[in-house]
Design an enzyme around this catalytic site. Sequence first.
Site, short mmCIF file in Angstrom:
data_model
loop_
_atom_site.label_atom_id
_atom_site.label_comp_id
_atom_site.label_asym_id
_atom_site.label_seq_id
_atom_site.Cartn_x
_atom_site.Cartn_y
_atom_site.Cartn_z
N CYS A 259 0.85 -1.19 0.00
CA CYS A 259 0.00 0.00 0.00
C CYS A 259 0.88 1.24 0.00
O CYS A 259 2.03 1.22 0.47
CB CYS A 259 -0.95 0.00 1.20
N CYS A 262 2.35 2.45 3.53
CA CYS A 262 3.46 1.67 4.11
C CYS A 262 4.74 1.87 3.32
O CYS A 262 5.80 2.13 3.91
CB CYS A 262 3.09 0.19 4.15
N CYS A 345 39.19 19.54 -14.14
CA CYS A 345 37.79 19.71 -13.77
C CYS A 345 37.03 20.29 -14.96
O CYS A 345 37.41 21.34 -15.49
CB CYS A 345 37.66 20.63 -12.56
N CYS A 348 35.18 23.91 -13.77
CA CYS A 348 35.93 25.16 -13.61
C CYS A 348 37.25 25.16 -14.37
O CYS A 348 38.01 26.14 -14.27
CB CYS A 348 36.18 25.44 -12.13
N CYS A 356 48.13 15.17 -4.31
CA CYS A 356 48.24 16.23 -3.29
C CYS A 356 47.14 17.27 -3.40
O CYS A 356 47.05 18.16 -2.55
CB CYS A 356 49.60 16.90 -3.38
N HIS A 361 51.71 19.78 -11.03
CA HIS A 361 53.12 20.15 -11.01
C HIS A 361 53.97 19.24 -11.88
O HIS A 361 55.19 19.13 -11.68
CB HIS A 361 53.63 20.11 -9.56
N CYS A 438 31.33 45.84 15.47
CA CYS A 438 31.53 47.14 16.11
C CYS A 438 32.40 48.00 15.22
O CYS A 438 33.48 47.56 14.77
CB CYS A 438 32.19 46.96 17.48
N CYS A 451 16.47 49.63 21.67
CA CYS A 451 16.53 50.60 20.58
C CYS A 451 17.75 50.35 19.71
O CYS A 451 18.52 49.42 19.93
CB CYS A 451 16.57 52.02 21.16
N CYS A 456 29.10 48.86 22.54
CA CYS A 456 29.94 47.66 22.42
C CYS A 456 30.37 47.22 23.81
O CYS A 456 30.87 48.02 24.61
CB CYS A 456 31.15 47.96 21.55
#
Length: 487
Positions: A259, A262, A345, A348, A356, A361, A438, A451, A456
Amino acid sequence: MSANSEEQEDELLALQSIFDPEEFVRNETKSAGEIRVCVELPTDFTVALREGDSLRQYEISFLPPLLLTFELPADYPSSSPPSFTLTCSWLTDTQLSALAAQLTDLYQATGGAVVLFTWVQFLKEDALGFLDIHTLLELPSDEHSTQNESQDSLNAADFLNKGSVSVSVPSSSSGPLDQSEQGASSLPIHPRESTPNKDQTPSPLCLTPSQALLSQLLIYNATQQQKQFATTGFDCGVCFMRRLGSDCVQLPECGHIFCQACLGQFCKLQITDGNVQGVTCPQAECTATPTPAQVRSLVGEELFSRYDRLLLQNTLDCMSDIVYCPRRSCGSAVIQEKSSKAAMCSACSYAFCVVCKKTYHGTEDCQGKKKVTEIDTAGSGVDLPQSQEGIKALWDDYSTGSKQRQKLLESRYGRNTLQLTVSDCLSENWKICNSKTCPHCFSRIQKNGGCNMMTCSQCRQMFCWVCAARLPSVHAGSHFAEGTCNH
């Protein structure tokens, strides 16, 4: 009212009481109507189409109905049989002519009695046997079409809409009709407007008439099977309650039925725990899986999106030739060439070393390999997602996932990274969203009420919460009276 008229009216009323409105439609203006007769198929009935040297076979349970259109003459049933037209999409004109002759013979055998119900029973129960069709219906291939059928190019859409063979038999008070007098058989499937070129090569994207007919039969069979399933009662394999098929789901791989409540709850629990591999058939020792469409309808769009993402991630994690782009702003999956330590990739265009995770390299040794290993020996060196949404999704996946899922993520990112770095990132994001800096000492300050004139707690500098302007210690309120910032 004559005796014939009374018998006709009684017969039509009886047919209306026996058959559903979808099966029998009466013409109220005259003694006429049409009956759709669904032939009974034996078990393991198959339909086949020969294409060259190959034979395509499909097991079906339903065939489109034969359409018997009739009109009762004034002297029926005492002297004349009904005039009728027999139409069917999957029988040839020769086969329909044979059935029409048999219907006429059945009327002659009654000796002037009503015959429509007898005709329906014959077509339903004995038509296939009469035509010597037992467990296999082989559709006529395009190569063996008659000359009349091959003279015109056939459009697949027209074939589906109008592709049926019909035989018309007029009423007659004489003896059994000769087949040559039973009316011409025709395939009303010619193009409606343009005249096709006989030398034109059919497009490979267009279905041939035989393929279109086969498609029509398979679609009709699937539709009828779904209707039959929806109106049949089944025992759920989880709660063992009996429910209609319209409230159940059948897994196509194994055929087990549950069903919706379930199976939906089961799938939601597995997906919430991150155990997408556990979204399988609840039946013991069954590894079948519901289709993506079934999962979507059971769990909803939000959980299905999570299911789809985790399923893809698990699949990628199990692939030995998949690495991830080390750029924090990317993290896309990259296919690794086994013969090289370099990877590119596709998202990108970053070229990196798969050992590594630094910029590629060449053949030189990895300078940062030892350092990366010392930082986190538990992880594989994969960087965290750069976006806040990605980090939150990763944390949700880790914190709500099963132990198996958590171990997999820990082996990929490292336990310390997940438990410390990810939580720190989320905490830092909360600070950004719920606090300000701050303007004097740059401490993070949270406004918890009051208000907009803030002080600080670190350097005691007063400033405006709205524009972050420093306020003088004397007459600080003048900033709100003169400016646009509300106090």
